[in-house]
Design an enzyme around this catalytic site. Structure first.
Site, PDB file in Angstrom:
ATOM      1  N   GLU A 273      68.502   3.999  25.354  1.00 54.68           N
ATOM      2  CA  GLU A 273      67.778   5.179  24.563  1.00 54.68           C
ATOM      3  C   GLU A 273      66.607   4.662  23.879  1.00 54.68           C
ATOM      4  O   GLU A 273      66.535   5.038  22.702  1.00 54.68           O
ATOM      5  CB  GLU A 273      68.917   5.879  23.752  1.00 54.68           C
ATOM      6  CG  GLU A 273      68.436   7.403  23.668  1.00 54.68           C
ATOM      7  CD  GLU A 273      69.425   8.288  23.304  1.00 54.68           C
ATOM      8  OE1 GLU A 273      69.506   8.902  22.458  1.00 54.68           O
ATOM      9  OE2 GLU A 273      70.314   8.604  24.328  1.00 54.68           O
TER      10      GLU A 273
ATOM     11  N   HIS B 271      60.367   5.809  23.994  1.00 54.85           N
ATOM     12  CA  HIS B 271      59.455   5.605  23.007  1.00 54.85           C
ATOM     13  C   HIS B 271      58.200   4.605  23.432  1.00 54.85           C
ATOM     14  O   HIS B 271      57.016   4.419  22.665  1.00 54.85           O
ATOM     15  CB  HIS B 271      60.174   4.995  21.599  1.00 54.85           C
ATOM     16  CG  HIS B 271      61.158   5.652  21.043  1.00 54.85           C
ATOM     17  ND1 HIS B 271      61.000   7.080  20.850  1.00 54.85           N
ATOM     18  CD2 HIS B 271      62.210   5.258  20.583  1.00 54.85           C
ATOM     19  CE1 HIS B 271      62.154   7.530  20.306  1.00 54.85           C
ATOM     20  NE2 HIS B 271      62.788   6.384  19.917  1.00 54.85           N
TER      21      HIS B 271
END
Length: 278
Positions: A153, A157
């Protein structure tokens, strides 16, 4: 073998700098136990009241899913890209008996917190745990240094998936595996970024980047990696995440729209794996 080398902070997007620095996303109670992920909830009964114990289990289980996908074996060397507070590194040491775990993060504040959170492990296992600063697109690590590269996760980004894939391929030994868990759009329809930005603040402010999962799988292929596999695990992520969020947010508030976006077919949660050829 702790790595306290201080490097110039790699370039990072301002929203990432704020969220994981002064904003300290990991300090919010939705991320219990020091982990910062949505969780893998298959082993949790969502019809029963949820407590911190179940929340931490979900976050640990997401790491277990990724580590299993990476095929990590005892005595191997593993790199986590975007290690946060190092909780996944600690779980890996505890449960998988690796020779070495390296946690890498772009944010110096996260690395400071990681070294504090894992201070005991760093003292007890100085040859088996280290933290280094580096960007996913520019890893300060040696060619062929790792048997496995994982990222949990964080890829949502990364500004450049192609550069990340090239770096993962570079630092993997022949036969090594990369395993990434993150959320991506289900296709490359041009309206997807706008649709997600309307539903979710993290896409609107640019913290999360809306890209199709094929962008990562194709980046792995382009980097010369093989056996690329994409697995949807959203059925075991989004309902549990939404159930947990309901402790703080009512239906219709933006955090509850993660489940709505999934149910609407806009995006999903995936584990993407690939292998460096021998």
């Amino acid at each position: 073998m702790t790595d306290d080398t201080q490097r110039a902070c790699p370039d990072m997007r301002p929203v990432v700098r704020e969220t994981y620095g002064p904003g300290d996303l990991g300090g919010h109670p939705i991320f219990a136990g020091g982990f910062i992920n949505f969780g893998y909830w298959q082993a949790v009964d969502l019809d029963l009241p949820l407590h911190e114990e179940q929340r931490i289990r979900s976050q640990e289980d997401l790491y277990r899913q990724v580590l299993a996908a990476a095929g990590l074996l005892p005595g191997q060397r593993v790199l986590e890209v975007g290690c946060g507070l190092g909780m996944g590194c600690a779980l890996t040491l505890r449960e998988y008996a690796p020779a070495m775990v390296t946690g890498m993060d772009i944010h110096p504040e996260q690395l400071r917190r990681a070294r504090e959170a894992q201070a005991d492990l760093l003292r007890q296992e100085p040859q088996r745990l280290r933290f280094v600063q580096g960007a996913a697109e520019e890893m300060p690590l040696a060619v062929g240094e790792f048997d496995a590269v994982i990222s949990v996760e964080a890829a949502q980004h990364f500004p450049d998936l192609t550069a990340f894939a090239a770096q993962a391929a570079r630092v993997l030994r022949p036969g090594g595996r990369v395993a990434v868990a993150s959320f991506f759009t289900v296709d490359d329809a041009p309206q997807r970024p706008e649709e997600l930005a309307k539903l979710l603040d993290t896409f609107a402010n640019g913290l999360d980047i809306a890209r199709p999962v094929a962008a990562l799988s194709q980046a792995f292929t382009g980097a010369g990696l093989g056996e690329v596999r994409v697995e949807s695990i959203g059925a075991h992520v989004w309902p549990g995440w939404d159930r947990w969020l309901s402790r703080w947010w009512a239906p219709g508030t933006w955090p509850r729209n993660f489940l709505r976006a999934y149910q609407g077919g806009l995006f999903d949660y995936y584990v993407v794996t690939a292998v460096r050829g021998r």
